[in-house]
Design an enzyme around this catalytic site. Structure first.
Site, PDB file in Angstrom:
ATOM      1  N   LYS A 198       0.869  -1.182   0.000  1.00 21.28           N
ATOM      2  CA  LYS A 198       0.000   0.000   0.000  1.00 21.28           C
ATOM      3  C   LYS A 198       0.899   1.223   0.000  1.00 21.28           C
ATOM      4  O   LYS A 198       1.664   1.455   0.933  1.00 21.28           O
ATOM      5  CB  LYS A 198      -0.902  -0.012   1.241  1.00 21.28           C
ATOM      6  CG  LYS A 198      -1.799   1.202   1.372  1.00 21.28           C
ATOM      7  CD  LYS A 198      -2.742   1.363   0.194  1.00 21.28           C
ATOM      8  CE  LYS A 198      -3.945   0.440   0.305  1.00 21.28           C
ATOM      9  NZ  LYS A 198      -4.857   0.579  -0.865  1.00 21.28           N
ATOM     10  N   HIS A 325      -9.828  -7.296  -4.598  1.00 23.49           N
ATOM     11  CA  HIS A 325      -9.684  -6.229  -3.611  1.00 23.49           C
ATOM     12  C   HIS A 325     -10.109  -6.712  -2.230  1.00 23.49           C
ATOM     13  O   HIS A 325     -10.906  -7.640  -2.108  1.00 23.49           O
ATOM     14  CB  HIS A 325     -10.589  -5.072  -4.058  1.00 23.49           C
ATOM     15  CG  HIS A 325     -10.778  -3.988  -3.058  1.00 23.49           C
ATOM     16  ND1 HIS A 325     -11.928  -3.832  -2.315  1.00 23.49           N
ATOM     17  CD2 HIS A 325      -9.959  -2.999  -2.665  1.00 23.49           C
ATOM     18  CE1 HIS A 325     -11.801  -2.781  -1.532  1.00 23.49           C
ATOM     19  NE2 HIS A 325     -10.622  -2.250  -1.706  1.00 23.49           N
TER      20      HIS A 325
END
Ligand code: MG
Length: 431
Positions: A198, A325
């Site tokens: 991330k 996701h």
């Protein structure tokens, strides 16, 4: 087999201070647990977002499903559509612009899909239980026996600034060296065979350094980075060119399908998204533009597991690939994700999961849903194949009652530390 009762229980789980382009995770993440009982005494389970707006719609729809057959999913979808389209203005909220947050507009396809999904999954659980077959069989039968997940790495603070929340066991991660350590622990505990970073947190040059440190330490593990649209197109192109040959894909470097396509034309790796293609009406533009080339499916907002199969078919038709996701989730969602992962023909990458970041759960631990070599076995029992620990649900509901968090909002806790923080993207205009 008709619905006789629906119980919706909001819960809160402790969440570490994970950083992203919007800000920082709150002290608690919210989920709703949906328990559906039928006329023949079977119970089906679902799990979805737990924000107040979602709770409002779940509670508005649930009484209207009384007496509906659990096999009549199209009828359930029409009830959800009617409720949300008719009463879209019935609540007013000041919602944060959360990435992947689907509830801002009740009339939108994505919001209705999210609410429908919350009921579709427990109905599929019930269908499977009544037939004695796993959900993956209801979706056409599994193409694989195990579904692979990736190590989902986050930059993070050592602890939440709010007291009295104690530090988690992962410590501060704000350097390439600390990220390599985070990855080493995650890979050794879960056996992950691929890495997702991330990004959108530190200046892009530092995140490039982090990717390179991970590549050097774990040369056999493919790496991807997701800065959640924190970069301009120029920055995204520069990062993509610097990391030529180093990334399996570049996820949402910029906002919007056209900007993604502009970046895709200038970099070698595919572009992936869970931000610009998030519902069926977004697909034609992506096909026209030729990017993004990888869709991150998520049954929670694509309209459930059967619609995810439809998405899979569209991806196969148009030469797109699927990845998956994840938002913070617990075991019911992990089971549902794994059933879809088992049947998806276009699934070409390891799926995202937040599992390593959660210390609490609501299912009785099972051999199947335990990570081995980064993958979990597709449950073979009837329905989703999970046993819910109702005492754990009750305890986490109590935590929800007292924790004070009612809506996903990564901006405000960051603003408490940095008063000038807006959470707006793009945030980085140069390397
Ligand atoms: Mg993403």
């Amino acid at each position: 087999m008709r619905i006789t009762d629906i119980e919706i229980t909001p819960i809160a789980v402790q969440d570490p201070p994970l950083l992203n382009s919007e800000g920082v995770h709150q002290t608690h993440a919210l989920r709703s647990i949906i328990k559906v009982t039928t006329s023949n005494g079977l119970v089906g389970w679902g799990e979805t977002y737990g924000d107040d707006v979602m709770l409002h719609w779940l509670r508005a729809v649930a009484p209207r499903l009384d007496g509906v057959d659990v096999f009549d999913l199209n009828h359930i979808e029409s009830i959800v559509d009617d409720e949300l389209l008719t009463n879209a203005d019935s609540i007013t909220t000041d919602l944060p612009a959360g990435a992947g947050y689907p509830m801002a507009n009740a009339a939108s396809v994505k919001t209705r899909a999210a609410v429908f999904s919350a009921f579709e999954v427990p109905c599929l659980d019930l269908q499977g239980k009544s037939l004695g077959r796993p959900v993956s069989d209801l979706l056409g039968g599994r193409r694989r026996d195990r579904v692979e997940y990736s190590a989902y790495l986050f930059y993070k603070w050592a602890e939440h600034p709010q007291k009295p929340y104690p530090a988690d066991s992962w410590g501060e991660v704000l350097t390439p060296e600390a990220m390599v350590e985070e990855c080493r622990r995650m890979v050794s505990e879960y056996g992950f065979q691929s890495i997702k970073l991330k990004g959108g947190v530190l200046p892009p040059a530092q995140e490039i350094e982090t990717v390179r440190a991970l590549r050097a330490e774990f040369p056999d593990l493919p790496v991807r980075i997701d800065p959640n649209a924190a970069w301009t197109a120029d920055v995204a192109i520069a990062v993509g060119q610097h990391l030529d040959g180093e990334l399996e894909y570049l996820e949402d470097p910029v906002s919007g399908t056209r900007a993604m396509a502009e970046v895709a034309r200038r970099v070698s790796m595919p572009l992936a998204t869970n931000m610009c293609v998030t519902s069926f009406p977004d697909i034609p533009e992506a096909v026209r533009e030729g990017a993004p080339q990888v869709i991150l499916s998520d049954h929670h907002f694509w309209g459930g597991l059967r619609k995810s199969v439809e998405l899979d078919q569209l991806c196969a038709t148009f030469g797109l690939k699927l990845s998956m996701h994840s938002n913070t989730h617990l075991g019911i969602s992990l089971a549902a994700m794994t059933h879809f992962g088992a049947v998806a023909r276009s699934l070409a990458y390891s799926c995202d999961t937040h599992t390593p970041w959660q210390t609490e759960n609501i299912i009785v631990p099972s051999e199947e849903l335990t990570f081995k070599n980064g993958s979990v076995a597709v449950p073979t029992g009837p329905g989703l194949g999970v046993e819910v620990d109702e005492d754990a649900v009750a305890a986490l509901h109590e935590q929800w009652r007292t924790c004070g968090v009612r809506t996903r909002d990564d901006v405000s806790p960051m603003r408490a530390v940095d008063p000038a923080w807006t959470g707006d993207v793009p945030r980085f205009f140069t390397l």
